[in-house]
Design an enzyme around this catalytic site. Structure first.
Site, PDB file in Angstrom:
ATOM      1  N   ASP A 108      -7.620  22.676 -20.453  1.00 16.04           N
ATOM      2  CA  ASP A 108      -8.306  21.981 -19.257  1.00 16.04           C
ATOM      3  C   ASP A 108      -7.218  20.548 -19.932  1.00 16.04           C
ATOM      4  OD1 ASP A 108      -9.683  20.578 -18.360  1.00 16.04           O
ATOM      5  OD2 ASP A 108     -10.660  19.982 -20.169  1.00 16.04           O
ATOM      6  N   GLU A 129      -3.806  22.179 -16.918  1.00 19.21           N
ATOM      7  CA  GLU A 129      -3.659  21.701 -15.439  1.00 19.21           C
ATOM      8  C   GLU A 129      -3.336  20.455 -15.612  1.00 19.21           C
ATOM      9  OE1 GLU A 129      -7.973  19.412 -14.414  1.00 19.21           O
ATOM     10  OE2 GLU A 129      -7.907  19.966 -16.394  1.00 19.21           O
TER      11      GLU A 129
END
Length: 521
Positions: free
Chosen positions: A191, A254
């Protein structure tokens, strides 16, 4: 090919209106039937769920909402039995304010965990240390009145940023990776990986001159001091070395950056970083044949130059459903593009059956990004996170016990669901499966070269996929982005393998409006 599951929304086995691990495990045979190779689970760790799992309170346990570690082990075993890899969502930038590390950090400036987070004294005027903004609106700083210092949070105040400059933080977070890989996890989606480091001098960020009222507040600044810092690359190289302690593991990062800044996150042969720096550009750019071809050409060329493997995505838990963004006419064109370009595609649950955004009433909104930014309607992510539509029974088969689902269902679920489409050869689901069967049958569609072709009209994008080193068959893909038929006689010389309109046009037949066609070369 990676299939993303948002656990809260996939299958409820506990009759509480929220999906869970046992529900996912029960549905894994369906996932395997799609022809995908890996399952990525959005966060399932212990969490107060203020940001639905992206606020982790314990990285090495499962939140009771989803089940237990035993349930997770059973899921991994079943996935591996079915030939599926398992990827977890790893959230290294910040913890929950409920995490034991942060609670200890709050005990005072002399705490042994104080430097595990990013603390600063107030500015000279007594206010926030600088002008940095939270992704969810407002300042990226919250005052701890007991100590008189501010802590950094690029998301909610209850999501304090970890201080990755501290070697002890990195060591602890790398042990998290080892914990899950020892349990059989095959990889991680990391993330907000491009946010791990901040400017050491905490300088103000410049104003974005293109920002206008109504846009999300975070976009009002040019984030040159909170994103894509040089130190981040070193942290990721360390992270990659941890993965390489284990056989056959991978990670996806990401990263919302232009390609020129995105691809360096793959690293080099000597110093590798993430295996797949997530490429979101099909989501972010305009949808015309010219724009998509231009990006596909340039991205593929840059990947080859840097010896990086391409990847593609059209939707996820933070982006509106691509059938809603692009329209029903272009839905199968987009699906075909995703599954036939060179690279690894990532598919978001429900996109294979044509799920669309759901209009969530104001009293059912739960996403903090929406609740904290009511003047920015595009900020909300609830519409794309609604429950999977399994059948036409109550709650679409998602919560068969009768509990109210945590988010409302789409009105079209009695018709748009897995059961209805499974037995219909012309359905979106079976078109998706036909595409994945072609990928299995024609190796050029997976590992082959890519080359775009000249087309007679501005609305057609055509390309060929060829074996890299000879042998095997060439495949040609024709995509009509427009509402008019196009003469593709010069391109459509081979037999039709698949048409998005469900038939087998003759060689040289015109490409019909909004048609995707795959030909044997």
């Amino acid at each position: 090919m990676i299939y993303q599951i948002y656990p809260r929304s996939f299958q409820d086995s506990g009759d509480d209106g929220v999906g869970d691990l046992r529900g996912i495990t029960a549905r894994l045979p369906y996932v395997a039937s799609l022809g995908v190779g890996a399952v990525w689970l959005s966060p399932i760790f212990t969490s107060p769920m203020r940001d639905f799992g992206y606020d982790v309170a314990d990285y090495c346990d499962i939140d009771p909402l989803f089940g237990t570690l035993d349930d997770f082990d059973a899921l991994v075993a079943e996935a591996h039995r079915l030939g599926l890899k398992v990827m977890l969502d790893y959230v290294p930038n910040h913890t929950s304010s409920d995490h034991a590390w942060f609670r200890e950090s709050l005990t005072g400036k002399e705490s042994g965990k104080r430097d595990w987070y990013v603390w600063r004294d107030p500015a000279q005027d007594g206010g926030v240390p600088n002008n940095w903004k939270s992704f969810f609106g407002g300042p990226a700083w919250t005052l701890d009145e007991a100590s008189g210092q501010y802590y950094l949070h690029q998301f909610l105040p209850s999501q304090p940023d970890l201080n990755w400059r501290n070697p002890a933080v990195r060591a602890a977070m790398f042990d998290v990776l080892r914990f899950w890989m020892r349990r059989g996890v095959d990889g991680f989606r990391v993330d907000v990986i491009w946010l791990l480091a901040e400017d050491e001098d905490f300088r103000d960020e410049p104003v974005n001159p293109d920002w206008k009222p109504g846009d999300v507040e975070h976009a009002s600044l040019d984030h040159i001091h909170t994103q894509d810092q040089p130190e981040t690359h070193e942290y990721i190289r360390e992270m990659r070395r941890v993965l390489d302690e284990f056989d056959d593991r991978m990670m996806v990062g990401e990263i919302y950056l232009p390609v020129v800044k995105l691809l360096p996150y793959a690293g080099t042969a000597e110093e590798p970083m993430v295996h797949l720096p997530f490429n979101f550009h099909l989501i972010l750019q305009g949808w015309t044949a010219e724009l998509v071809r231009g990006f596909a050409d340039s991205y593929d060329a840059e990947c080859r130059l840097r010896h990086s493997w391409p990847n593609w995505v059209l939707g996820n838990h933070d982006q509106h459903r691509f059938k809603s963004r692009l329209g029903a006419d272009q839905y199968r064109v987009a699906q075909t593009l995703l599954l036939t370009l060179r690279g690894t595609p990532t598919v978001y649950y429900g996109d294979e059956i044509g799920m669309t955004d759901v209009d969530v009433p104001a009293d059912r909104l739960v996403d903090p990004a929406a609740l904290q930014q009511p003047d920015s309607p595009e900020a909300g992510r609830d519409p794309e996170r609604t429950p999977m539509q399994w059948d036409a029974t109550a709650n679409a088969g998602f919560a068969p016990g009768g509990a109210t689902p945590w988010l409302p269902l789409a009105d079209d679920y009695p018709a748009v669901n897995v059961a209805a489409q499974d037995g219909d050869p012309a359905s979106d689901l079976n078109y998706f499966r036909a595409l994945t069967r072609l990928r299995a049958e024609y190796p050029a569609l997976v590992g082959g070269a890519y080359r775009s072709l000249e087309t007679p009209g501005a609305d057609v994008f055509a390309y060929e996929r060829m074996p890299e080193h000879g042998g095997g068959e060439r495949v040609v893909v024709l995509l009509n982005f427009g509402g008019e038929a196009a003469d593709v006689a010069g391109l459509a010389g081979g037999d039709t393998l698949l048409s998005s309109l469900g038939d087998r046009p003759e060689r040289g037949a015109a490409l019909r409006p909004h048609e995707a066609r795959i030909l044997r070369g």
